[in-house]
Write a protein that holds these residues in place. Structure first.
Motif, PDB file in Angstrom:
ATOM      1  N   ALA A   1       0.831  -1.210   0.000  1.00 31.27           N
ATOM      2  CA  ALA A   1       0.000   0.000   0.000  1.00 31.27           C
ATOM      3  C   ALA A   1       0.864   1.258   0.000  1.00 31.27           C
ATOM      4  CB  ALA A   1      -0.928  -0.019   1.213  1.00 31.27           C
ATOM      5  N   GLY A   2       1.882   1.262   0.831  1.00 29.71           N
ATOM      6  CA  GLY A   2       2.730   2.455   0.871  1.00 29.71           C
ATOM      7  C   GLY A   2       3.516   2.653  -0.410  1.00 29.71           C
ATOM      8  N   ALA A   3       4.091   1.589  -0.941  1.00 25.75           N
ATOM      9  CA  ALA A   3       4.902   1.721  -2.157  1.00 25.75           C
ATOM     10  C   ALA A   3       4.050   2.071  -3.375  1.00 25.75           C
ATOM     11  CB  ALA A   3       5.666   0.419  -2.406  1.00 25.75           C
ATOM     12  N   LEU A   4       2.902   1.436  -3.515  1.00 25.74           N
ATOM     13  CA  LEU A   4       2.039   1.716  -4.664  1.00 25.74           C
ATOM     14  C   LEU A   4       1.447   3.117  -4.581  1.00 25.74           C
ATOM     15  CD1 LEU A   4       0.162  -1.700  -5.007  1.00 25.74           C
ATOM     16  CD2 LEU A   4       1.954  -0.800  -6.485  1.00 25.74           C
ATOM     17  N   GLY A   5       1.113   3.527  -3.371  1.00 23.44           N
ATOM     18  CA  GLY A   5       0.578   4.881  -3.226  1.00 23.44           C
ATOM     19  C   GLY A   5       1.588   5.943  -3.640  1.00 23.44           C
ATOM     20  N   ALA A   6       2.853   5.747  -3.229  1.00 20.44           N
ATOM     21  CA  ALA A   6       3.876   6.736  -3.593  1.00 20.44           C
ATOM     22  C   ALA A   6       4.143   6.753  -5.089  1.00 20.44           C
ATOM     23  CB  ALA A   6       5.164   6.433  -2.830  1.00 20.44           C
ATOM     24  N   ALA A   7       4.062   5.587  -5.757  1.00 19.08           N
ATOM     25  CA  ALA A   7       4.397   5.526  -7.179  1.00 19.08           C
ATOM     26  C   ALA A   7       3.245   5.939  -8.083  1.00 19.08           C
ATOM     27  CB  ALA A   7       4.849   4.108  -7.528  1.00 19.08           C
ATOM     28  N   LEU A   8       2.006   5.637  -7.707  1.00 20.19           N
ATOM     29  CA  LEU A   8       0.873   5.843  -8.610  1.00 20.19           C
ATOM     30  C   LEU A   8       0.022   7.061  -8.263  1.00 20.19           C
ATOM     31  CD1 LEU A   8      -0.335   2.140  -8.960  1.00 20.19           C
ATOM     32  CD2 LEU A   8       1.209   3.413 -10.453  1.00 20.19           C
ATOM     33  N   ALA A   9       0.200   7.615  -7.078  1.00 16.69           N
ATOM     34  CA  ALA A   9      -0.647   8.744  -6.670  1.00 16.69           C
ATOM     35  C   ALA A   9      -0.566   9.930  -7.643  1.00 16.69           C
ATOM     36  CB  ALA A   9      -0.286   9.184  -5.254  1.00 16.69           C
ATOM     37  N   PRO A  10       0.605  10.361  -8.117  1.00 19.29           N
ATOM     38  CA  PRO A  10       0.634  11.493  -9.069  1.00 19.29           C
ATOM     39  C   PRO A  10      -0.142  11.209 -10.357  1.00 19.29           C
ATOM     40  CG  PRO A  10       2.814  11.098  -8.159  1.00 19.29           C
ATOM     41  CD  PRO A  10       1.968   9.950  -7.741  1.00 19.29           C
ATOM     42  N   LEU A  11      -0.030  10.007 -10.891  1.00 20.81           N
ATOM     43  CA  LEU A  11      -0.759   9.670 -12.112  1.00 20.81           C
ATOM     44  C   LEU A  11      -2.255   9.610 -11.847  1.00 20.81           C
ATOM     45  CD1 LEU A  11       1.593   6.862 -13.501  1.00 20.81           C
ATOM     46  CD2 LEU A  11       1.422   9.230 -14.271  1.00 20.81           C
ATOM     47  N   GLN A  12      -2.658   9.147 -10.684  1.00 21.37           N
ATOM     48  CA  GLN A  12      -4.077   9.116 -10.357  1.00 21.37           C
ATOM     49  C   GLN A  12      -4.651  10.526 -10.260  1.00 21.37           C
ATOM     50  OE1 GLN A  12      -3.528   6.572  -6.807  1.00 21.37           O
ATOM     51  NE2 GLN A  12      -4.995   5.143  -7.733  1.00 21.37           N
ATOM     52  N   ARG A  13      -3.880  11.472  -9.743  1.00 20.91           N
ATOM     53  CA  ARG A  13      -4.351  12.868  -9.672  1.00 20.91           C
ATOM     54  C   ARG A  13      -4.530  13.444 -11.070  1.00 20.91           C
ATOM     55  NH1 ARG A  13      -0.715  13.165  -5.221  1.00 20.91           N
ATOM     56  NH2 ARG A  13       0.909  14.001  -6.591  1.00 20.91           N
ATOM     57  N   ARG A  14      -3.594  13.197 -11.956  1.00 20.11           N
ATOM     58  CA  ARG A  14      -3.711  13.700 -13.338  1.00 20.11           C
ATOM     59  C   ARG A  14      -4.923  13.095 -14.040  1.00 20.11           C
ATOM     60  NH1 ARG A  14       1.957  12.509 -16.006  1.00 20.11           N
ATOM     61  NH2 ARG A  14       0.741  13.112 -17.866  1.00 20.11           N
ATOM     62  N   ALA A  15      -5.171  11.804 -13.811  1.00 13.11           N
ATOM     63  CA  ALA A  15      -6.339  11.178 -14.430  1.00 13.11           C
ATOM     64  C   ALA A  15      -7.632  11.787 -13.893  1.00 13.11           C
ATOM     65  CB  ALA A  15      -6.308   9.681 -14.165  1.00 13.11           C
ATOM     66  N   LYS A  16      -7.665  12.061 -12.597  1.00 10.09           N
ATOM     67  CA  LYS A  16      -8.854  12.663 -12.014  1.00 10.09           C
ATOM     68  C   LYS A  16      -9.101  14.059 -12.576  1.00 10.09           C
ATOM     69  CE  LYS A  16     -10.943  13.570  -7.491  1.00 10.09           C
ATOM     70  NZ  LYS A  16     -10.739  13.490  -6.006  1.00 10.09           N
ATOM     71  N   GLU A  17      -8.062  14.853 -12.757  1.00  9.58           N
ATOM     72  CA  GLU A  17      -8.203  16.196 -13.336  1.00  9.58           C
ATOM     73  C   GLU A  17      -8.697  16.107 -14.777  1.00  9.58           C
ATOM     74  OE1 GLU A  17      -4.372  17.870 -12.919  1.00  9.58           O
ATOM     75  OE2 GLU A  17      -4.492  18.127 -10.736  1.00  9.58           O
TER      76      GLU A  17
END
Length: 834
Positions: A596-612
């Protein structure tokens, strides 16, 4: 007494481990992260096994066993143990199993079973090397003591773990009680060697007495374990007498050295009592024994002590039963097995992580794929929604410059038609769709064949279990195939899901087939199928420019989403080292927390861009619909041309989606084929291993049945009766009765009664037995006594010369010195007058 006992070796046979291991490692680890070929490593492991089972008598055999065991233990922790389908066959080390109710050999498809058998041979080799050591040097005594303690630790470890590795009845040598007895024997001999060293080093008499006392106790424990009913007949016949002699000898040594303590303390009476016991127990010591000289020395000391007591001390000599027991010194200890026996040997499978780490990595990879696929699906669904909105609004075709007089195709339609033709058009889609049923059928056939093999193996096992009952001791098929059947059900569900996906693709294809076919034609043919546009009224320039700007924004959003999707697919998170560190530190891997910690750090920026991007689309769709409505209002509504162009736009989007879906479907089925082939190979290896186990168990049961149904020996002839030794009785015995003359066609002899109980099939007379049918055992041969001739009294040679009505004249048998009656002379006729 100084002869040290060693354990015999278990014997195995060659088996192919290369193919099953290659299939297993490939199906387990070929996940995209690791595609290395382990053929060379598996071949080396096979060579190590060959050396370990055939070169056990060479000087370097212990190192060979160590190397193979280390590789085996390493591999066992890195592959699913329940999926190893290699039929390892090992025979009983004492080779007496079938004679005493056990099994001579055992075949199990388990790396744990193989490791236990190698561990047994390691302890046996350690005991053999220790027993060969001379007992007159410092180094040899230390080596023998170390090896015996290691062997004791191995047998003790096996006693507590053998049933978890086998899960069924073992051969007698692997029975926990047998292993316990061997562990106690090895520990007793380790203490024995330490006692010899104490004597050689001339340690204090009190310490030597304590060490010898413990040695006596250990041999007594070993004797108790070895004389249990189940193990009594297992050992070599020299073992029990040898252990009894060792126990008696060390009791004598205990008393001798404790007598020296009494002598130092001026306890002459107790000294004499203990010396008397020692002298009696040590009097049969053989020359060459490490304590041979102590026997004569004890006799001399006893004589001197008695003389001194008679003339000087006059102490009362206590009874042997009233002597205080000598305390014990626990010096020898069972050493637990080492984690690695050959630390300098390279691990052949070091690139394979432990199974716990591999499972954590698979779970983490699945978690990452789930997150990535969810984000990509959101983006694709939003893009498809946007395309459908544009197609319903006939954008951008309705705002592009049209040809003269409102005729001609818009540039966007021309480019889309060119892209469709370049991709192969409708025939390319039809070709891709034609591949799916063939691939689906191939996968179904592979899965069906694997399920058939499992079903037939289970039916065969159930049939034999019903036939033999409790004697069919191997594990039930249903218990072993639980995971395999679960995988088969999972693959079946995957295929059902693929069939539903194929139906959706087919439905979409039929919905847009006509428009795709039109797009596949030339521009002139498309233009001919599109109505002309109505005459423009003007006044819509501002709205058209606004819609064009909005369409540029649409293309920007699509490009941005393509980039986000590409980055999501390429995002890799290597958690191998973290999982290994967690396993080493805690003994377990908390995969959810670490992932959870590793995936959150790696994918969180891309998830924000997709949401925008999704949020921008909502605003953009509203503006497109509002401006398009204003444009239609200025033009008086949508025309037939707009409707046709909208269908062409939707067909183009559908063509792109269908092409992508069909290519993914073909790849999916091909990848599934590889998985199913690996699954089928695993099932095939399992069925082969079970067949080997079945054949071995059937062989054992057949041999047991043969031994239990042997025919009894024929009863001895009457003349062997004890009464023939009495001359008075022999003189009065009547001659044997005259046998009946042979008939012309004698009836076949009736089979013995024991044969009726044989479990073998009975064939009609004159028909050969089928190949492989076991034959009935031969009857026990009982030789006739010397000088016996069963045909000596038969008158067949001169039957025709007997006169009618002639009286019978019995022959008076002369007496043999041994007491047997003698046959009549040649030509004697009992009906002829003498």
């Amino acid at each position: 007494m100084a002869e040290l006992l060693f354990v015999p070796f278990k014997k195995s046979s060659d088996v192919d481990i290369v193919k099953p291991l290659k299939n297993l490692i490939h199906s387990t680890y070929n996940t995209g992260d690791l595609n290395e070929d382990f053929t060379d490593q598996i071949n080396e492991l096979s060579r190590l096994r060959t050396n370990a089972i055939w070169k056990v008598f060479e000087k370097s055999s212990l190192d060979v066993l160590y190397s193979y065991y280390d590789q085996l233990a390493s591999l066992e922790s890195k592959i699913p143990p329940q999926e190893v389908q290699i039929p390892f066959k090992w025979k009983d080390a004492f080779d007496k199993g079938s004679l005493f109710g056990g099994r001579m050999s055992l075949t199990i498809s388990s790396l744990s079973f193989e490791r236990m058998c190698i561990l047994f041979n390691m302890a046996a080799m350690q005991s053999a090397i220790a027993a060969q050591q001379p007992l007159d040097t410092e180094d040899s005594l230390k080596l023998a003591a170390k090896l015996f303690q290691q062997a004791a630790g191995i047998f003790s470890y096996m006693k507590g773990n053998i049933m978890m590795a086998v899960h069924q009845e073992t051969t007698p040598d692997l029975n926990p009680d047998t292993l316990n007895a061997l562990s106690q024997l090895m520990l007793a001999q380790a203490q024995e060697v330490i006692a010899y060293k104490c004597i050689r080093d001339e340690m204090k008499d009190s310490m030597v007495a304590k060490v010898c006392s413990q040695c006596e106790e250990l041999f007594m424990d070993a004797m108790r374990s070895m004389q249990k009913d189940a193990q009594r007949n297992l050992w070599d016949r020299e073992w029990i007498p040898a252990i009894q002699a060792k126990q008696a000898t060390f009791r004598g040594l205990t008393q001798y050295f404790q007598a020296q303590v009494c002598r130092a303390n001026k306890a002459v009476g107790e000294e004499i009592a203990r010396l008397q016991i020692a002298t009696e127990l040590l009097k049969n010591m053989r020359e060459g024994s490490p304590v041979y000289e102590l026997s004569a020395k004890a006799s001399r000391q006893l004589a001197a002590a008695i003389r001194d007591n008679d003339f000087i001390y006059h102490e009362r000599i206590p009874d042997a039963r009233s002597l205080e027991p000598v305390s014990r010194a626990h010096v020898a200890q069972a050493l637990p097995p080492q984690e690695r026996w050959s630390p300098k040997v390279h691990d052949l499978f070091d690139k394979l992580v432990p199974m716990a780490v591999h499972q954590a990595m698979q779970a983490s990879s699945a978690r990452r794929a789930e997150i990535v696929n969810a984000e990509i699906n959101k983006l694709r669904e939003a893009t498809q929604l946007l395309n459908s909105i544009l197609a319903s609004l006939n954008l951008p075709a309705c705002i592009e410059t049209e040809g003269t007089g409102g005729a001609g195709l818009p540039e966007s339609i021309r480019s889309k038609a060119a892209a469709v033709r370049a991709a192969g058009g409708l025939p390319a889609l039809q070709q891709l769709m034609a591949e799916l049923p063939e691939l689906l059928q191939r996968n179904r056939e592979i899965l069906t064949e694997a399920e058939r093999m499992l079903r037939e193996e289970a039916e065969a096992d159930a049939t034999l279990r019903a036939q033999f009952g409790a004697r069919w001791t191997r594990t039930e098929s249903d218990k072993l195939t639980e995971a395999i059947r679960a995988n088969a059900a999972k693959y079946s569900q995957i295929i059902d899901g693929a069939v539903r996906a194929d139906a959706i693709v087919q439905q979409k294809f039929q919905q847009h087939k006509e428009s795709i076919e039109l797009l596949s034609r030339s521009d002139d043919q498309i233009d001919a199928g599109v109505p002309n546009a109505p005459t423009p009224t003007g006044g819509d320039g501002d709205i058209v420019r606004t819609l064009r700007n909005l369409m540029n924004t649409v293309e920007e959003i699509k490009s941005e989403r393509d980039a986000i999707e590409s980055e999501l697919k390429s995002a890799t998170i290597d958690l191998r080292e973290k999982f290994l560190s967690a396993l080493a530190a805690d003994g377990a891997v908390d995969e959810p927390a670490i992932s959870a910690g590793a995936l959150g750090a790696a994918l969180a920026p891309l998830q924000r861009r997709a949401k925008e991007s999704l949020a921008r689309q909502e605003t953009l769709a509203e503006e497109l619909q509002r401006n398009h409505a204003a444009l239609m209002e200025t033009r008086g509504g949508a025309s037939n041309r707009d409707e046709v162009l909208g269908k062409l736009c939707a067909a183009y989007d559908a063509y792109q989606d269908l092409t992508s879906n069909l290519k993914e479907g073909v790849k999916f089925y091909n990848d599934l084929t590889q998985l199913l082939v690996a699954f089928q190979n695993k099932v095939s290896d399992f069925c082969f291993a079970r067949k080997t186990e079945k054949d071995e168990l059937l062989k054992d049961l057949t041999q047991e049945a043969s031994r239990s149904t042997q025919r009894p020996a024929p009863s001895p002839p009457q003349y062997q009766d004890a009464s023939v030794n009495e001359p008075s009785v022999v003189a009065k015995r009547d001659p044997p009765p005259r046998p009946p003359p042979p008939s012309a066609a004698p009836a076949p002899a009736a089979p013995p009664a024991a044969a009726a109980a044989l479990p073998y099939p009975q064939q009609p007379q004159g028909m050969p037995l089928p190949y492989g049918t076991p034959l009935a055992p031969y009857p026990v041969y009982a030789p006739m006594p010397a000088m016996y001739n069963p045909y000596a009294t038969l008158p067949y040679p001169h039957h025709s010369r007997v006169p009618p009505g002639a009286p019978y004249q019995p022959y008076q048998y002369p007496q043999h010195p041994a007491g047997y009656p003698q046959p009549p002379p040649a030509g004697y006729n009992p009906y002829q007058q003498q």
